[in-house]
Scaffold this motif. Sequence first.
Motif, short mmCIF file in Angstrom:
data_model
loop_
_atom_site.label_atom_id
_atom_site.label_comp_id
_atom_site.label_asym_id
_atom_site.label_seq_id
_atom_site.Cartn_x
_atom_site.Cartn_y
_atom_site.Cartn_z
N TRP A 14 50.77 -90.77 -131.33
CA TRP A 14 51.89 -91.80 -131.14
C TRP A 14 52.94 -91.84 -132.17
CZ3 TRP A 14 47.65 -96.38 -130.68
CH2 TRP A 14 47.10 -96.22 -129.34
N ARG A 15 52.13 -91.38 -133.37
CA ARG A 15 53.45 -91.41 -134.51
C ARG A 15 54.44 -90.18 -134.36
NH1 ARG A 15 52.60 -94.03 -139.06
NH2 ARG A 15 50.38 -94.29 -138.81
N SER A 16 53.70 -89.08 -133.94
CA SER A 16 54.65 -87.92 -133.80
C SER A 16 55.66 -88.03 -132.67
CB SER A 16 53.94 -86.68 -133.68
OG SER A 16 53.09 -86.79 -132.60
N THR A 17 55.15 -88.69 -131.57
CA THR A 17 56.25 -88.66 -130.42
C THR A 17 56.93 -89.95 -130.25
OG1 THR A 17 54.58 -89.74 -129.03
CG2 THR A 17 54.58 -87.36 -129.17
N GLY A 18 56.50 -90.97 -131.04
CA GLY A 18 57.27 -92.32 -130.75
C GLY A 18 56.93 -93.07 -129.64
N ILE A 19 55.86 -92.55 -129.05
CA ILE A 19 55.62 -92.90 -127.51
C ILE A 19 54.36 -93.45 -127.40
CG2 ILE A 19 55.51 -92.45 -125.09
CD1 ILE A 19 57.77 -90.44 -125.38
N VAL A 20 54.10 -94.79 -126.99
CA VAL A 20 52.69 -95.30 -126.99
C VAL A 20 52.63 -96.03 -125.43
CG1 VAL A 20 50.98 -97.23 -127.88
CG2 VAL A 20 52.78 -96.23 -129.42
N ALA A 21 51.81 -95.44 -124.56
CA ALA A 21 51.60 -95.56 -123.39
C ALA A 21 49.85 -96.09 -122.98
CB ALA A 21 52.02 -94.49 -122.42
N LEU A 22 49.88 -97.26 -122.68
CA LEU A 22 48.21 -97.62 -122.55
C LEU A 22 48.33 -98.33 -121.32
CD1 LEU A 22 47.18 -98.58 -126.17
CD2 LEU A 22 46.36 -96.66 -124.86
N ARG A 23 48.80 -97.77 -120.24
CA ARG A 23 48.79 -98.38 -118.53
C ARG A 23 47.27 -98.52 -118.32
NH1 ARG A 23 53.53 -97.73 -114.84
NH2 ARG A 23 55.30 -97.63 -116.16
N ASP A 24 47.08 -99.66 -117.71
CA ASP A 24 45.89 -99.81 -116.72
C ASP A 24 44.60 -99.59 -118.07
OD1 ASP A 24 46.75 -99.82 -114.13
OD2 ASP A 24 47.74 -98.05 -114.88
N SER A 25 44.51 -100.12 -119.17
CA SER A 25 43.67 -100.05 -120.04
C SER A 25 42.79 -101.41 -120.13
CB SER A 25 44.36 -99.65 -121.38
OG SER A 25 44.91 -98.39 -121.24
N LYS A 26 43.05 -102.42 -119.33
CA LYS A 26 42.33 -103.39 -119.53
C LYS A 26 42.44 -104.43 -120.71
CE LYS A 26 39.05 -101.81 -116.14
NZ LYS A 26 37.39 -101.63 -115.79
N LEU A 27 43.40 -104.02 -121.31
CA LEU A 27 43.62 -104.64 -122.73
C LEU A 27 44.09 -106.11 -122.79
CD1 LEU A 27 46.31 -102.07 -124.46
CD2 LEU A 27 43.77 -102.02 -124.90
N LYS A 28 43.56 -106.89 -123.62
CA LYS A 28 43.57 -108.31 -123.71
C LYS A 28 44.34 -108.89 -124.96
CE LYS A 28 39.45 -109.60 -121.16
NZ LYS A 28 38.08 -110.44 -121.20
N THR A 29 44.40 -107.90 -125.66
CA THR A 29 45.16 -107.98 -127.02
C THR A 29 45.99 -106.72 -127.43
OG1 THR A 29 43.21 -107.62 -128.46
CG2 THR A 29 43.86 -110.00 -128.01
N PHE A 30 46.87 -106.94 -128.27
CA PHE A 30 47.67 -105.82 -128.70
C PHE A 30 46.82 -105.03 -129.68
CE2 PHE A 30 52.38 -105.26 -127.95
CZ PHE A 30 52.33 -106.22 -127.00
N PRO A 31 46.60 -103.83 -129.31
CA PRO A 31 45.76 -103.00 -130.60
C PRO A 31 46.33 -102.98 -131.92
CG PRO A 31 45.88 -101.70 -128.65
CD PRO A 31 46.98 -103.00 -128.38
N ASP A 32 45.73 -103.28 -132.91
CA ASP A 32 46.30 -103.34 -134.26
C ASP A 32 46.88 -101.86 -134.76
OD1 ASP A 32 45.76 -105.90 -134.49
OD2 ASP A 32 43.53 -105.66 -135.71
N ASP A 33 46.36 -100.94 -134.01
CA ASP A 33 46.61 -99.41 -134.21
C ASP A 33 48.04 -99.40 -133.96
OD1 ASP A 33 44.19 -98.92 -134.87
OD2 ASP A 33 43.68 -97.83 -133.28
#
Length: 261
Positions: free
Chosen positions: A19-38
């Motif tokens: 994520w840090r090297s590409t600048g792209i964070v893609a977490l589609r369909d991950s059943k997330l309920k909150t924003f990951p602190d990472d």
Amino acid sequence: MGCCSSKNADSKATRVNRWRSTGIVALRDSKLKTFPDDILDLDGSVRTLDLTHNRLVEIPMDISKLINLQRLVLADNLIERLPINLGKLQYLKVMTLDVNQISTLPDELGQLVRLEQFSISGNSLTHLPETIGSLRNLVLLNVSKNKLKFFPESIGSCFSLEELQANENSLEELPSSVCSLVNLKSLCLNSNNLKQIPSDLLTDCKALQNISLHNNPISMEQFQQMRGFQEFESRRRKKFDKQIDANVMISSKGLDEGVDL
């Protein structure tokens, strides 16, 4: 057990480094309920954040840490409101919030002065803030499938706007200020309660090539009697003639799209 934990840690570290090297964070369909602190800990490294089709209920105030964010895609979640800190994302160009549960937008929306595309269809908006007029670089605005009854007068200050989609709302009238949208090419207003549109729309919006008014209490005859209709019709036909000359495949319905009443 320790080995497994080590592998998970390595996997997490690898993902964060990517994520840090590409600048792209893609977490589609991950059943997330909150924003990951990472993600929030990446600060200025993130340029694109796509969390489509999760179970997010809110956007944290700390999203303002992502100071270089350019694309924010949070479609198909359970978000009910936007934090005022969103206005601090000064480099944001694209924001997609389709299919959530948002009923109001903060005045701080107007601080996103670099925003070019804003799509918030399929929500519960009853009005837009006056500050939307500060979005002078906005090219696309999609507010279809909401509960809007009117647009603020300030909409006319979105001088760069080329496409305005507001299908399936409860719009009863358009402010005269829409005639100031001199770069507007497409105006989609299907399934509203419009009985008329501003009389100078076709004469003042000289770039307009497509108007869609299907399922409104306005007749084709009314539209054809508006000042500037012939000039509008000429632009519309010229647009589709160019498409045909370029061998673009369009259906017969597409040919009628410019004046869909």
